[in-house]
Scaffold this motif. Structure first.
Motif, PDB file in Angstrom:
ATOM      1  N   LYS A  89       0.866  -1.188   0.000  1.00 27.60           N
ATOM      2  CA  LYS A  89       0.000   0.000   0.000  1.00 27.60           C
ATOM      3  C   LYS A  89       0.902   1.236   0.000  1.00 27.60           C
ATOM      4  N   VAL A  90       0.335   2.401  -0.309  1.00 26.40           N
ATOM      5  CA  VAL A  90       1.169   3.613  -0.312  1.00 26.40           C
ATOM      6  C   VAL A  90       1.784   3.862   1.075  1.00 26.40           C
ATOM      7  N   SER A  91       1.065   3.449   2.117  1.00 25.86           N
ATOM      8  CA  SER A  91       1.592   3.659   3.480  1.00 25.86           C
ATOM      9  C   SER A  91       2.756   2.711   3.787  1.00 25.86           C
ATOM     10  N   GLU A  92       3.034   1.813   2.867  1.00 22.65           N
ATOM     11  CA  GLU A  92       4.137   0.861   3.068  1.00 22.65           C
ATOM     12  C   GLU A  92       5.354   1.198   2.206  1.00 22.65           C
ATOM     13  N   ILE A  93       5.344   2.439   1.686  1.00 26.25           N
ATOM     14  CA  ILE A  93       6.447   2.910   0.829  1.00 26.25           C
ATOM     15  C   ILE A  93       7.046   4.165   1.455  1.00 26.25           C
ATOM     16  N   CYS A  94       8.360   4.259   1.477  1.00 25.25           N
ATOM     17  CA  CYS A  94       9.005   5.523   1.855  1.00 25.25           C
ATOM     18  C   CYS A  94      10.031   5.878   0.777  1.00 25.25           C
ATOM     19  N   VAL A  95       9.838   7.036   0.165  1.00 26.25           N
ATOM     20  CA  VAL A  95      10.758   7.515  -0.875  1.00 26.25           C
ATOM     21  C   VAL A  95      11.949   8.174  -0.181  1.00 26.25           C
ATOM     22  N   THR A  96      13.137   7.926  -0.724  1.00 28.65           N
ATOM     23  CA  THR A  96      14.382   8.333  -0.053  1.00 28.65           C
ATOM     24  C   THR A  96      15.320   9.044  -1.029  1.00 28.65           C
ATOM     25  N   ALA A  97      16.386   9.615  -0.490  1.00 29.77           N
ATOM     26  CA  ALA A  97      17.404  10.250  -1.339  1.00 29.77           C
ATOM     27  C   ALA A  97      18.345   9.159  -1.860  1.00 29.77           C
ATOM     28  N   GLY A  98      17.880   8.427  -2.864  1.00 25.73           N
ATOM     29  CA  GLY A  98      18.655   7.314  -3.405  1.00 25.73           C
ATOM     30  C   GLY A  98      18.412   6.043  -2.606  1.00 25.73           C
ATOM     31  N   ALA A  99      18.723   4.921  -3.235  1.00 29.82           N
ATOM     32  CA  ALA A  99      18.606   3.632  -2.539  1.00 29.82           C
ATOM     33  C   ALA A  99      19.553   3.603  -1.339  1.00 29.82           C
ATOM     34  N   LYS A 100      20.620   4.371  -1.435  1.00 32.07           N
ATOM     35  CA  LYS A 100      21.591   4.424  -0.342  1.00 32.07           C
ATOM     36  C   LYS A 100      20.892   4.823   0.954  1.00 32.07           C
ATOM     37  N   GLN A 101      20.081   5.877   0.903  1.00 24.56           N
ATOM     38  CA  GLN A 101      19.389   6.289   2.124  1.00 24.56           C
ATOM     39  C   GLN A 101      18.343   5.252   2.543  1.00 24.56           C
ATOM     40  N   ALA A 102      17.732   4.585   1.561  1.00 21.33           N
ATOM     41  CA  ALA A 102      16.729   3.567   1.907  1.00 21.33           C
ATOM     42  C   ALA A 102      17.381   2.438   2.708  1.00 21.33           C
ATOM     43  N   ILE A 103      18.578   2.035   2.298  1.00 18.10           N
ATOM     44  CA  ILE A 103      19.265   0.935   3.004  1.00 18.10           C
ATOM     45  C   ILE A 103      19.683   1.408   4.395  1.00 18.10           C
ATOM     46  N   MET A 104      20.200   2.637   4.456  1.00 16.60           N
ATOM     47  CA  MET A 104      20.619   3.188   5.758  1.00 16.60           C
ATOM     48  C   MET A 104      19.420   3.297   6.697  1.00 16.60           C
ATOM     49  N   ASN A 105      18.291   3.785   6.170  1.00 19.58           N
ATOM     50  CA  ASN A 105      17.049   3.848   6.973  1.00 19.58           C
ATOM     51  C   ASN A 105      16.703   2.461   7.503  1.00 19.58           C
ATOM     52  N   ALA A 106      16.765   1.480   6.603  1.00 22.26           N
ATOM     53  CA  ALA A 106      16.362   0.116   6.969  1.00 22.26           C
ATOM     54  C   ALA A 106      17.262  -0.415   8.084  1.00 22.26           C
ATOM     55  N   VAL A 107      18.558  -0.229   7.925  1.00 21.25           N
ATOM     56  CA  VAL A 107      19.497  -0.757   8.923  1.00 21.25           C
ATOM     57  C   VAL A 107      19.262  -0.067  10.270  1.00 21.25           C
ATOM     58  N   ILE A 254       7.813   0.930   8.169  1.00 17.11           N
ATOM     59  CA  ILE A 254       8.003   2.042   7.227  1.00 17.11           C
ATOM     60  C   ILE A 254       7.671   3.374   7.907  1.00 17.11           C
ATOM     61  N   LYS A 255       6.631   3.352   8.747  1.00 13.71           N
ATOM     62  CA  LYS A 255       6.243   4.574   9.460  1.00 13.71           C
ATOM     63  C   LYS A 255       7.388   5.049  10.356  1.00 13.71           C
ATOM     64  N   LYS A 256       8.009   4.105  11.043  1.00  8.91           N
ATOM     65  CA  LYS A 256       9.136   4.461  11.922  1.00  8.91           C
ATOM     66  C   LYS A 256      10.326   4.948  11.099  1.00  8.91           C
ATOM     67  N   ALA A 257      10.583   4.278   9.974  1.00  8.09           N
ATOM     68  CA  ALA A 257      11.710   4.683   9.117  1.00  8.09           C
ATOM     69  C   ALA A 257      11.485   6.104   8.595  1.00  8.09           C
ATOM     70  N   ALA A 258      10.236   6.420   8.229  1.00 10.33           N
ATOM     71  CA  ALA A 258       9.920   7.763   7.738  1.00 10.33           C
ATOM     72  C   ALA A 258      10.093   8.779   8.870  1.00 10.33           C
ATOM     73  N   GLY A 259       9.764   8.357  10.091  1.00  9.94           N
ATOM     74  CA  GLY A 259       9.959   9.235  11.246  1.00  9.94           C
ATOM     75  C   GLY A 259      11.438   9.575  11.417  1.00  9.94           C
ATOM     76  N   LEU A 260      12.259   8.581  11.277  1.00  7.13           N
ATOM     77  CA  LEU A 260      13.713   8.766  11.357  1.00  7.13           C
ATOM     78  C   LEU A 260      14.179   9.734  10.254  1.00  7.13           C
ATOM     79  N   GLN A 261      13.707   9.468   9.040  1.00 10.80           N
ATOM     80  CA  GLN A 261      14.091  10.306   7.895  1.00 10.80           C
ATOM     81  C   GLN A 261      13.639  11.752   8.085  1.00 10.80           C
ATOM     82  N   GLY A 262      12.498  11.914   8.757  1.00 16.38           N
ATOM     83  CA  GLY A 262      11.972  13.263   9.026  1.00 16.38           C
ATOM     84  C   GLY A 262      12.941  14.098   9.844  1.00 16.38           C
ATOM     85  N   HIS A 263      13.772  13.430  10.631  1.00 20.58           N
ATOM     86  CA  HIS A 263      14.773  14.167  11.403  1.00 20.58           C
ATOM     87  C   HIS A 263      16.083  14.335  10.643  1.00 20.58           C
TER      88      HIS A 263
END
Ligand code: PMP
Ligand code: GLU
Length: 397
Positions: A89-107, A254-263
């Protein structure tokens, strides 16, 4: 000046640093043929650029929602379903500054001090550092001789502190594509030992030799629950500089990862998001054109490499790299200079042949060097001819 231990311990990215050095050499007018960087040499397709121009003209220049604009996330959901049999779902996606940030968010989202993240090696240069930045412990796991996952090694490495494994298929630097049965086996293990699979699928569109890309999270409900899917537009659409990637996974995570990215960085660039929406949702012809061109170069380069004396090379099924084994040259000398390892070999090829390659040591592939075929066929062939000549020097000609 006191630098934090966390940052002091980090070594810079081998690929990024080397590329900066090569850019400087080219800027100084030096004759260097680039086979180092993992970035498509094509221009971003015009219809994608036009979408960015439209966004600018329409004044789409403000902050967006942290996980990305709705239109882009909807396009990503449609793409994941159509291409990868993935239901998000759209709520299960977080767009990032490159896949690099997506992996860092995930870790950062799944691991903390004392936790362990498994990384099959050879691996892309940044995974280990990302895990270290999170304060967790990278556990490097060898793969088989053909670079497929070694389940004995993985099972041995799993402990009660294992929180995840980072896999990359198609793989940088080996070019291997993991078969479905290996992913199924990994999914079963992730379920049994309750850890996440961070599945980096950034090279999914660049696939050859009839290989098929399978998305980890498409295998079963259990696999979906244990997977964070990583992708982006850098490689498929030749958009490395636009910095758009994304992560997809269970909603609460994903919600938590987006929260992290928000900071950390907030949303990614608004204009680039509009361009990515056009890339993912618009015409796809350019992807196949680029893939075919990469395929031609791969075959031509592979043929040349395997004919070089004392070089062996596994062919690639995906991405845009070949990773010849050059270790037969270790211990040999040219002009009083001894080649002791892959770092020496890469430096020798740069100095003696003006050919830029990445030492395999950066990827935990100490016998190899990585050649990227993201350069014109003409340049690649010229580069290989120069490499052949330089290797003759090491064979005492
Ligand atoms: N994963 C792998 C395996 C890569 O090679 C790269 C390099 N670009 C990335 C992720 C990061 O890509 P992006 O440009 O989307 O940050
Ligand atoms: N991923 C590419 C590479 O491996 C680009 C550089 C980087 O971000 O590591 O060369």
């Amino acid at each position: 000046m006191k630098i934090s231990e966390r940052v002091r311990r980090l070594s810079p990215s081998v690929t990024v640093e080397l590329n900066a050095k090569i850019a400087q050499m080219l800027g100084e007018g030096k004759d260097v043929i680039k086979m180092n960087i993992g970035e498509p040499d094509f221009d971003t397709p015009d219809h994608i650029k036009a979408a960015a121009k439209r966004a600018l003209d329409e004044g789409f220049t403000k902050y967006t929602a942290v996980p990305g604009i709705l239109g882009l996330r909807e396009c990503i959901c449609k793409k994941l379903l159509a291409d990868n049999k993935l239901t998000y779902k759209v709520s299960e996606i977080c767009v990032t500054a490159g896949a690099k940030q997506a992996i860092m968010n995930a870790v950062l989202t799944i691991a903390e001090e004392g936790d362990e993240i498994l990384i099959p090696i050879p691996c892309w240069v940044s995974y280990e550092s990302m895990v270290e930045i999170a304060g967790a412990k990278p556990v490097l796991v060898p793969t088989k001789e053909d670079f497929r996952l070694d389940f004995d090694a993985i099972e041995q490495a799993v402990t009660e502190r294992t929180r995840g494994i980072i896999i990359n298929t198609p793989n940088n630097p080996t070019g291997i594509v993991y078969p479905k049965e290996d992913l199924e086996r990994l999914a079963a293990l992730a379920d049994q030992s309750d850890f996440f699979v961070i599945s980096d699928e950034i090279y999914e569109k660049l696939i050859y030799e009839g290989a098929r890309h399978v998305s980890m999270a498409s295998l079963s409900e259990n696999a979906w629950e244990h997977t964070i899917t990583i992708n982006g537009v850098s490689k498929a659409y030749s958009m490395t500089g636009w910095r758009i990637g994304y992560m997809a996974g269970p909603g609460p995570l994903i919600k938590k990862a987006a929260g992290l990215q928000g900071h950390m960085t907030s949303a990614s660039n608004a204009i680039a998001q509009k361009a990515a929406q056009e890339a993912i949702g618009g015409p796809q012809e350019s992807v196949e054109l680029m893939r075919r061109e990469f395929d031609k170069r791969r075959l031509a380069m592979y043929e040349r490499l395997i004919q070089m004396p004392d070089i062996t090379c596994q062919n690639a099924e995906g991405a845009f790299y070949l990773m010849p084994d050059v270790s037969a040259y270790y211990g040999r000398k040219a002009g009083g200079r001894e080649i002791k390892n892959s770092v020496d070999m890469a430096a020798y090829l740069l100095d003696a042949a003006g050919v830029a390659v990445v030492p395999g040591d950066g990827f935990y592939a100490p016998k190899n060097i990585r050649l990227s075929y993201s350069n014109s066929m003409e340049n690649l062939m010229r580069g290989l001819t120069r490499m052949e000549e330089a290797l003759k020097g090491l064979r005492g000609f």
